[in-house]
Write a protein that holds these residues in place. Structure first.
Motif, PDB file in Angstrom:
ATOM      1  N   LYS A   1      -3.343   0.564  -3.795  1.00 21.81           N
ATOM      2  CA  LYS A   1      -2.929  -1.073  -3.491  1.00 21.81           C
ATOM      3  C   LYS A   1      -2.201  -1.578  -4.681  1.00 21.81           C
ATOM      4  O   LYS A   1      -2.576  -1.259  -6.088  1.00 21.81           O
ATOM      5  CB  LYS A   1      -4.240  -1.858  -3.461  1.00 21.81           C
TER       6      LYS A   1
ATOM      7  N   VAL B   1      -5.158   5.889  -0.932  1.00 22.00           N
ATOM      8  CA  VAL B   1      -4.195   4.799  -0.580  1.00 22.00           C
ATOM      9  C   VAL B   1      -4.183   4.041  -1.783  1.00 22.00           C
ATOM     10  O   VAL B   1      -5.280   3.580  -2.484  1.00 22.00           O
ATOM     11  CB  VAL B   1      -4.623   3.986   0.577  1.00 22.00           C
TER      12      VAL B   1
ATOM     13  N   ALA C   1      -0.740   2.798   5.540  1.00 20.67           N
ATOM     14  CA  ALA C   1      -0.769   3.654   4.393  1.00 20.67           C
ATOM     15  C   ALA C   1      -1.727   4.837   4.525  1.00 20.67           C
ATOM     16  O   ALA C   1      -1.478   5.970   4.143  1.00 20.67           O
ATOM     17  CB  ALA C   1      -1.185   2.808   3.114  1.00 20.67           C
ATOM     18  N   ASP C   2      -3.126   4.430   5.260  1.00 15.28           N
ATOM     19  CA  ASP C   2      -3.766   5.680   5.790  1.00 15.28           C
ATOM     20  C   ASP C   2      -3.055   6.773   6.570  1.00 15.28           C
ATOM     21  O   ASP C   2      -3.136   8.011   6.442  1.00 15.28           O
ATOM     22  CB  ASP C   2      -4.956   5.105   6.833  1.00 15.28           C
TER      23      ASP C   2
ATOM     24  N   TYR D   1       0.784  -1.315   0.113  1.00 13.17           N
ATOM     25  CA  TYR D   1       0.031  -0.048   0.079  1.00 13.17           C
ATOM     26  C   TYR D   1       0.442   1.276  -0.176  1.00 13.17           C
ATOM     27  O   TYR D   1       2.014   1.056   0.529  1.00 13.17           O
ATOM     28  CB  TYR D   1      -0.898   0.059   1.234  1.00 13.17           C
TER      29      TYR D   1
ATOM     30  N   HIS E   1       0.546  -2.783   5.647  1.00  7.71           N
ATOM     31  CA  HIS E   1      -0.740  -2.938   6.148  1.00  7.71           C
ATOM     32  C   HIS E   1      -1.363  -1.413   5.664  1.00  7.71           C
ATOM     33  O   HIS E   1      -1.080  -0.225   5.753  1.00  7.71           O
ATOM     34  CB  HIS E   1      -0.584  -2.696   7.608  1.00  7.71           C
ATOM     35  N   PRO E   2      -2.892  -1.574   5.341  1.00  7.50           N
ATOM     36  CA  PRO E   2      -3.315  -0.455   4.772  1.00  7.50           C
ATOM     37  C   PRO E   2      -3.590   0.615   5.882  1.00  7.50           C
ATOM     38  O   PRO E   2      -3.642   1.731   5.436  1.00  7.50           O
ATOM     39  CB  PRO E   2      -4.981  -1.156   4.436  1.00  7.50           C
ATOM     40  N   GLN E   3      -3.837   0.035   6.990  1.00  3.85           N
ATOM     41  CA  GLN E   3      -3.844   1.271   8.147  1.00  3.85           C
ATOM     42  C   GLN E   3      -2.691   2.244   8.114  1.00  3.85           C
ATOM     43  O   GLN E   3      -2.712   3.408   8.421  1.00  3.85           O
ATOM     44  CB  GLN E   3      -4.114   0.609   9.401  1.00  3.85           C
TER      45      GLN E   3
ATOM     46  N   GLY F   1       0.331   5.119   0.585  1.00  4.66           N
ATOM     47  CA  GLY F   1      -0.661   6.543   0.947  1.00  4.66           C
ATOM     48  C   GLY F   1      -0.014   7.847   0.580  1.00  4.66           C
ATOM     49  O   GLY F   1       1.148   8.050   0.597  1.00  4.66           O
TER      50      GLY F   1
END
Length: 108
Positions: free
Chosen positions: A78, A76, A58-59, A11, A54-56, A13
């Protein structure tokens, strides 16, 4: 069970104002010679694009990038790991610094 490279997603961001150029030109290093967004740890490499697993996270990085640009929207992206050139993948500088630092402490 071991993951295959085709199963791993990374990811990225960023501030939403970067979306158009990313969609047309792809992710590119920022090339800001004096830009280092972080006040702690190793200086980031201007020639690299950074990813999270982890996407969180990248947030967090996207939100932070938008605030640094005076914006209030972020995105974000992917990216499947198998779409990247594995010869160009490097560990994050802070990962190396922290691993070295904590290895020295535990050896004392």
């Amino acid at each position: 069970m071991k993951s295959k490279m085709s199963d791993i997603i990374l990811y990225h961001g960023t501030a939403a104002s970067n979306n158009a150029s990313i969609l047309s030109d792809g992710l590119k290093p920022r090339q800001d010679k004096d830009s280092n967004e972080w006040t702690m740890g190793a200086k980031s490499n201007k020639d690299c694009v950074y990813f999270c697993t982890h996407p969180q996270m990248a947030d967090f990085y996207g939100f932070r990038a938008s605030l640094m640009k005076g914006e209030n929207k972020y995105s974000v992206f992917k990216i499947p790991l198998n779409k990247l050139d594995e010869q160009k993948i490097l560990p994050d500088e802070n990962y190396i610094v922290n691993k070295t630092y904590f290895r020295q402490i535990s050896a004392d």
